[in-house]
Write a protein that holds these residues in place. Structure first.
Motif, PDB file in Angstrom:
ATOM      1  N   ILE A 150       0.790  -1.264   0.053  1.00  0.00           N
ATOM      2  CA  ILE A 150      -0.057  -0.029  -0.021  1.00  0.00           C
ATOM      3  C   ILE A 150       0.760   1.234   0.016  1.00  0.00           C
ATOM      4  O   ILE A 150       1.043   1.918   1.036  1.00  0.00           O
ATOM      5  N   PRO A 151       1.391   1.635  -1.264  1.00  0.00           N
ATOM      6  CA  PRO A 151       2.470   2.895  -1.229  1.00  0.00           C
ATOM      7  C   PRO A 151       1.740   4.049  -1.110  1.00  0.00           C
ATOM      8  O   PRO A 151       2.468   5.231  -0.898  1.00  0.00           O
ATOM      9  N   SER A 152       0.560   4.403  -0.959  1.00  0.00           N
ATOM     10  CA  SER A 152      -0.326   5.422  -0.982  1.00  0.00           C
ATOM     11  C   SER A 152      -0.545   5.823   0.445  1.00  0.00           C
ATOM     12  O   SER A 152      -1.131   5.323   1.261  1.00  0.00           O
ATOM     13  N   ASP A 153      -0.172   7.307   0.809  1.00  0.00           N
ATOM     14  CA  ASP A 153      -0.641   7.433   2.034  1.00  0.00           C
ATOM     15  C   ASP A 153      -2.020   7.616   2.330  1.00  0.00           C
ATOM     16  O   ASP A 153      -2.666   7.493   3.384  1.00  0.00           O
ATOM     17  N   SER A 154      -2.826   7.866   1.186  1.00  0.00           N
ATOM     18  CA  SER A 154      -4.297   8.030   1.288  1.00  0.00           C
ATOM     19  C   SER A 154      -4.695   6.559   1.742  1.00  0.00           C
ATOM     20  O   SER A 154      -5.611   6.355   2.531  1.00  0.00           O
ATOM     21  N   TYR A 155      -4.110   5.470   1.002  1.00  0.00           N
ATOM     22  CA  TYR A 155      -4.644   4.204   1.249  1.00  0.00           C
ATOM     23  C   TYR A 155      -4.150   3.813   2.965  1.00  0.00           C
ATOM     24  O   TYR A 155      -5.033   3.053   3.480  1.00  0.00           O
ATOM     25  N   LEU A 156      -3.176   4.264   3.279  1.00  0.00           N
ATOM     26  CA  LEU A 156      -2.822   3.972   4.705  1.00  0.00           C
ATOM     27  C   LEU A 156      -3.807   4.667   5.670  1.00  0.00           C
ATOM     28  O   LEU A 156      -4.099   3.839   6.544  1.00  0.00           O
ATOM     29  N   LYS A 157      -4.183   5.897   5.269  1.00  0.00           N
ATOM     30  CA  LYS A 157      -5.273   6.334   6.124  1.00  0.00           C
ATOM     31  C   LYS A 157      -6.569   5.634   5.928  1.00  0.00           C
ATOM     32  O   LYS A 157      -7.252   5.236   7.019  1.00  0.00           O
ATOM     33  N   PHE A 158      -6.728   5.075   4.790  1.00  0.00           N
ATOM     34  CA  PHE A 158      -7.822   4.213   4.679  1.00  0.00           C
ATOM     35  C   PHE A 158      -7.761   2.748   5.496  1.00  0.00           C
ATOM     36  O   PHE A 158      -8.569   2.302   6.116  1.00  0.00           O
ATOM     37  N   LEU A 159      -6.536   2.500   5.563  1.00  0.00           N
ATOM     38  CA  LEU A 159      -6.039   1.018   6.374  1.00  0.00           C
ATOM     39  C   LEU A 159      -6.167   1.601   7.847  1.00  0.00           C
ATOM     40  O   LEU A 159      -6.777   0.471   8.814  1.00  0.00           O
ATOM     41  N   ARG A 160      -6.042   2.759   8.328  1.00  0.00           N
ATOM     42  CA  ARG A 160      -6.318   3.186   9.722  1.00  0.00           C
ATOM     43  C   ARG A 160      -8.018   3.133   9.854  1.00  0.00           C
ATOM     44  O   ARG A 160      -8.407   2.513  11.101  1.00  0.00           O
ATOM     45  N   PHE A 161      -8.541   3.456   8.967  1.00  0.00           N
ATOM     46  CA  PHE A 161      -9.923   3.515   9.036  1.00  0.00           C
ATOM     47  C   PHE A 161     -10.391   2.117   9.373  1.00  0.00           C
ATOM     48  O   PHE A 161     -11.327   1.750   9.951  1.00  0.00           O
ATOM     49  N   SER A 162      -9.948   1.432   8.331  1.00  0.00           N
ATOM     50  CA  SER A 162     -10.399  -0.312   8.244  1.00  0.00           C
ATOM     51  C   SER A 162     -10.002  -0.853   9.758  1.00  0.00           C
ATOM     52  O   SER A 162     -10.779  -1.685  10.480  1.00  0.00           O
ATOM     53  N   LEU A 163      -8.891  -0.701  10.212  1.00  0.00           N
ATOM     54  CA  LEU A 163      -8.484  -1.166  11.498  1.00  0.00           C
ATOM     55  C   LEU A 163      -9.236  -0.724  12.685  1.00  0.00           C
ATOM     56  O   LEU A 163      -9.597  -1.666  13.349  1.00  0.00           O
ATOM     57  N   ILE A 164      -9.534   0.514  12.472  1.00  0.00           N
ATOM     58  CA  ILE A 164     -10.402   0.929  13.762  1.00  0.00           C
ATOM     59  C   ILE A 164     -11.816   0.259  13.585  1.00  0.00           C
ATOM     60  O   ILE A 164     -12.358   0.196  14.775  1.00  0.00           O
ATOM     61  N   LEU A 165     -12.382   0.148  12.377  1.00  0.00           N
ATOM     62  CA  LEU A 165     -13.679  -0.462  12.242  1.00  0.00           C
ATOM     63  C   LEU A 165     -13.584  -2.065  12.820  1.00  0.00           C
ATOM     64  O   LEU A 165     -14.419  -2.738  13.770  1.00  0.00           O
ATOM     65  N   PHE A 166     -12.506  -2.615  12.360  1.00  0.00           N
ATOM     66  CA  PHE A 166     -12.301  -4.151  12.633  1.00  0.00           C
ATOM     67  C   PHE A 166     -11.962  -4.243  14.192  1.00  0.00           C
ATOM     68  O   PHE A 166     -12.587  -5.170  14.644  1.00  0.00           O
ATOM     69  N   ASN A 167     -11.223  -3.529  14.694  1.00  0.00           N
ATOM     70  CA  ASN A 167     -10.689  -3.711  15.990  1.00  0.00           C
ATOM     71  C   ASN A 167     -11.202  -2.838  16.881  1.00  0.00           C
ATOM     72  O   ASN A 167     -10.512  -2.387  18.048  1.00  0.00           O
ATOM     73  N   ARG A 168     -12.549  -2.372  16.682  1.00  0.00           N
ATOM     74  CA  ARG A 168     -12.889  -1.327  17.594  1.00  0.00           C
ATOM     75  C   ARG A 168     -13.279  -1.572  18.903  1.00  0.00           C
ATOM     76  O   ARG A 168     -13.256  -0.887  19.878  1.00  0.00           O
ATOM     77  N   ASN A 169     -13.385  -2.896  19.202  1.00  0.00           N
ATOM     78  CA  ASN A 169     -13.459  -3.404  20.581  1.00  0.00           C
ATOM     79  C   ASN A 169     -12.213  -4.145  21.196  1.00  0.00           C
ATOM     80  O   ASN A 169     -12.412  -5.076  21.979  1.00  0.00           O
ATOM     81  N   LEU A 170     -11.275  -4.093  20.315  1.00  0.00           N
ATOM     82  CA  LEU A 170      -9.985  -4.703  20.634  1.00  0.00           C
ATOM     83  C   LEU A 170      -9.558  -4.602  22.357  1.00  0.00           C
ATOM     84  O   LEU A 170      -9.314  -5.425  22.954  1.00  0.00           O
ATOM     85  N   GLY A 171      -9.972  -3.249  22.593  1.00  0.00           N
ATOM     86  CA  GLY A 171      -9.282  -2.895  23.872  1.00  0.00           C
ATOM     87  C   GLY A 171     -10.014  -3.876  25.029  1.00  0.00           C
ATOM     88  O   GLY A 171      -9.489  -4.059  26.086  1.00  0.00           O
ATOM     89  N   GLU A 172     -11.480  -4.029  24.683  1.00  0.00           N
ATOM     90  CA  GLU A 172     -11.988  -4.873  25.635  1.00  0.00           C
ATOM     91  C   GLU A 172     -11.862  -6.305  25.912  1.00  0.00           C
ATOM     92  O   GLU A 172     -11.940  -6.917  26.777  1.00  0.00           O
ATOM     93  N   CYS A 173     -10.968  -6.840  24.708  1.00  0.00           N
ATOM     94  CA  CYS A 173     -10.338  -7.997  24.566  1.00  0.00           C
ATOM     95  C   CYS A 173      -9.151  -8.282  25.138  1.00  0.00           C
ATOM     96  O   CYS A 173      -8.771  -9.437  25.300  1.00  0.00           O
ATOM     97  N   VAL A 174      -8.459  -7.187  25.759  1.00  0.00           N
ATOM     98  CA  VAL A 174      -7.039  -7.432  26.257  1.00  0.00           C
ATOM     99  C   VAL A 174      -7.165  -6.894  27.804  1.00  0.00           C
ATOM    100  O   VAL A 174      -7.725  -5.694  27.999  1.00  0.00           O
ATOM    101  N   PRO A 175      -6.915  -7.908  28.704  1.00  0.00           N
ATOM    102  CA  PRO A 175      -6.663  -7.458  29.920  1.00  0.00           C
ATOM    103  C   PRO A 175      -6.239  -6.205  30.554  1.00  0.00           C
ATOM    104  O   PRO A 175      -5.254  -5.709  29.866  1.00  0.00           O
ATOM    105  N   GLU A 176      -6.718  -5.264  31.273  1.00  0.00           N
ATOM    106  CA  GLU A 176      -6.176  -4.109  31.762  1.00  0.00           C
ATOM    107  C   GLU A 176      -4.753  -4.013  31.977  1.00  0.00           C
ATOM    108  O   GLU A 176      -4.066  -2.976  31.717  1.00  0.00           O
ATOM    109  N   GLU A 177      -4.289  -5.004  32.651  1.00  0.00           N
ATOM    110  CA  GLU A 177      -2.961  -5.001  33.148  1.00  0.00           C
ATOM    111  C   GLU A 177      -1.855  -5.012  31.686  1.00  0.00           C
ATOM    112  O   GLU A 177      -0.949  -4.277  31.801  1.00  0.00           O
ATOM    113  N   TYR A 178      -2.480  -5.712  30.829  1.00  0.00           N
ATOM    114  CA  TYR A 178      -1.673  -5.513  29.457  1.00  0.00           C
ATOM    115  C   TYR A 178      -1.901  -4.330  28.845  1.00  0.00           C
ATOM    116  O   TYR A 178      -0.932  -4.145  27.867  1.00  0.00           O
ATOM    117  N   ARG A 179      -2.974  -4.072  28.928  1.00  0.00           N
ATOM    118  CA  ARG A 179      -3.202  -2.526  28.156  1.00  0.00           C
ATOM    119  C   ARG A 179      -2.314  -1.245  28.704  1.00  0.00           C
ATOM    120  O   ARG A 179      -1.887  -0.583  28.086  1.00  0.00           O
TER     121      ARG A 179
END
Length: 558
Positions: free
Chosen positions: A109-138
């Motif tokens: 993904i050489p384009s910065d605009s695509y990298l921003k889209f990757l960020r958007f996708s990651l946030i959507l996909f992993n929107r609840n990731l924090g809840e899945c990781v114990p507080e100690e490790y966060r």
């Protein structure tokens, strides 16, 4: 021209659905919560970073670039304290590790605009990731992230990126059909062990380019809660891939056939970390594993000094099993062995189409010849590059125990609390010995932490023509792939050197065929592909792909 009423209503309905969908996606994006800790460094002890030669000290924590080439890190205290200390000690390593990883992404993904889209996708996909990781490790991850660069904020904040990188490791395992992931491990005890005590060996075959494995990090943790433990990985990785705690409990991860993750869940390395930090027996480890839903399917080989043996926790996204061997030996490759998964469709497909059963059989052969197993023999098994019955199947073949891609290779003696960690390249360098009893008994020791007298020498292969052939094969392979991509030609002598460097490797002939196909020489391409089919091919899918290439060229020539 008037638009028919039915068509008008259909268009309005369609537009309404699109607007509702966009609003829903926006809601998901802006309501995403990675559970970033609200912590301040003012609440923990602060120290001056002291650097001298190969040593860095930050209060009671330290990092040394060992004369062996490994990095050795000692951390103690509460979660946030440990994270802050690790980030400060390894700041340059964190940057290097992230740069290598992001550079791999930028190739795709050489384009910065695509990298921003990757960020958007990651946030959507992993929107609840924090809840899945114990507080100690966060808290620990957040502490590390305070020392991360802002250069890659297009992908996410430092905390978001570090949290997501733990999930990225799992996605790499889920894509094992497309990436080089083929970990092999074994355990032996009783009559099969030279001193009757448990011995475990493992290759961690996770490949993200050569540079990713340059800075191997051996971390020794003395946490405020739980057991003290050692773990092998890289800067920023607080999850466990291979490790042992002070009670003699060991954990190693082996990927299994898995579907691609569709939503956030607990990264498997975080689960392994909790096991290593809080379990002392196989049953305790299994109880922890039962608590979590994980991203991917994984086999977790758990060795226990208290139990005097090893077992495998077979963890899928929807079920779990504990597998015990009925002998004094256990082997773990990349498929499940328990009754629970015997009729599982994905596991059956994996057994039928992958190289995992082949490597399991090969490990059984090697163990039979090595009995009773000791540490040098374990290293020899982990370095073995041949196929079943000693057949030459080519260098870097996925059917081999040693595929020349290992990030690290480890040998454990749990009852003695001893660990041997490989040095570069792969498992060919010497295996460095660490005595956990001695290290944890002397937390102020900032000298070399390994026990030099117990080092296993480097493989003699490094001084042989075989090693030079391997380097030639890898180097020219890159040239050929680039030539195919760029549409350029190479001297015939270069192609000949490539094939001569690794003549028994199916992929050498396949790649030569791909090159000739790209250069409009279909007859030569078919000739090379047919030669590839006579070699040992790891997966059914790879054989089928070559057969389709041959058939495609034949159809085009009609």
């Amino acid at each position: 021209m008037k638009i028919p009423r039915l068509l008008k209503y259909t268009l309005f309905s369609f537009l309404g659905i699109i607007v509702l969908f966009i609003l829903f996606v926006c809601y998901l994006y802006f309501s995403a919560d990675m559970k970033q800790p609200q912590l301040s460094q003012d609440t923990i002890p602060r120290y001056e970073l002291v650097r001298s030669d190969s040593l860095r000290r930050y209060g009671p924590n330290h990092l040394r670039h060992s004369q062996t080439g490994l990095w050795e890190q000692y951390l103690q205290g509460k979660d946030f304290e440990r994270g802050v200390a690790s980030g400060i000690l390894t700041q340059d390593l964190l940057y290097f590790q992230e740069k290598v990883f992001v550079d791999q992404i930028r190739e795709i993904i050489p384009s910065d605009s695509y990298l921003k889209f990757l960020r958007f996708s990651l946030i959507l996909f992993n929107r609840n990731l924090g809840e899945c990781v114990p507080e100690e490790y966060r808290n620990e991850i957040y502490g590390i992230s305070l020392s991360c660069t802002h250069e890659y904020d297009a992908i996410g904040t430092p905390y978001e990126r570090q949290l997501n990188y733990h999930a990225a490791h799992d996605i790499g395992h889920a894509m094992q059909d497309y990436m080089l992931v083929g970990c092999s491990s074994f355990g032996a005890w009783g009559a099969q062990s030279a001193d009757s005590s448990l011995i475990i060996g493992r290759n961690f075959d996770f490949y993200v380019g050569d540079d990713f494995a340059l800075n191997k990090l051996v971390s020794f943790y003395s946490p405020a809660q739980g057991y003290r433990f050692a773990s092998i990985g890289w800067a920023g990785m607080i999850g466990v891939l291979s490790g042992m705690n002070e009670t003699g409990l060991t954990v190693t991860l082996n990927a299994a056939k898995s579907t691609m993750p569709v939503s956030a869940a607990t990264p498997i390395s975080i689960l392994a970390r909790e096991i290593l930090q809080y379990a002392s027996t196989i049953d305790e480890a299994y109880a922890i594993a039962q608590k979590y839903r994980t991203f991917v399917a994984e086999s977790i080989l758990v060795g226990s000094a208290k139990d005097g043996k090893a077992a495998i926790i077979e963890k899928a996204t929807d079920k779990i099993a504990l597998f015990y061997s009925d002998t004094n030996r256990i082997i773990c490759t990349n498929h499940y062995q328990s009754e629970t998964f015997r009729e599982d469709e994905r596991n059956m497909e994996n057994i039928a189409t992958s190289d995992s059963p082949y490597r399991q059989a090969r490990l059984n052969e090697l163990l039979d010849k090595a009995l009773p197993v000791d540490v040098p023999k374990a290293a020899s098994i982990l370095r073995n590059r041949f196929g079943k019955k000693g057949k030459d199947i080519g260098l870097a073949n996925e059917k081999a125990i040693n595929q020349f891609i290992a990030h690290h290779s480890v040998i454990f003696k749990p009852e003695q609390r001893m660990i041997w960690v490989s040095t570069s390249p792969w498992q060919e360098g010497k295996y460095v010995a660490y005595d956990l009893k001695q290290i944890f008994a002397n937390p102020k020791n900032t000298g070399e932490l390994h026990t030099d007298s117990l080092t296993i020498p480097a493989d003699t292969l490094l001084n042989s023509p075989v090693y030079q052939n391997l380097l030639t094969y890898r180097a020219i392979g890159k040239e050929i792939r680039k030539a195919i991509h760029d549409g350029t030609t190479l001297p015939e002598s270069t192609l000949n050197r490539f094939l001569e460097s690794n003549p028994e490797m199916y992929h050498a002939w396949e790649l030569a065929g791909d090159y000739h196909a790209a250069n409009q020489a279909p007859d030569k391409a078919v000739q090379y592909w047919q030669k590839a089919l006579t070699k040992e091919i790891p997966k059914t899918g790879e054989r089928t792909a070559i057969e389709k290439k041959i058939e495609g060229q034949k159809q085009n020539s009609k």
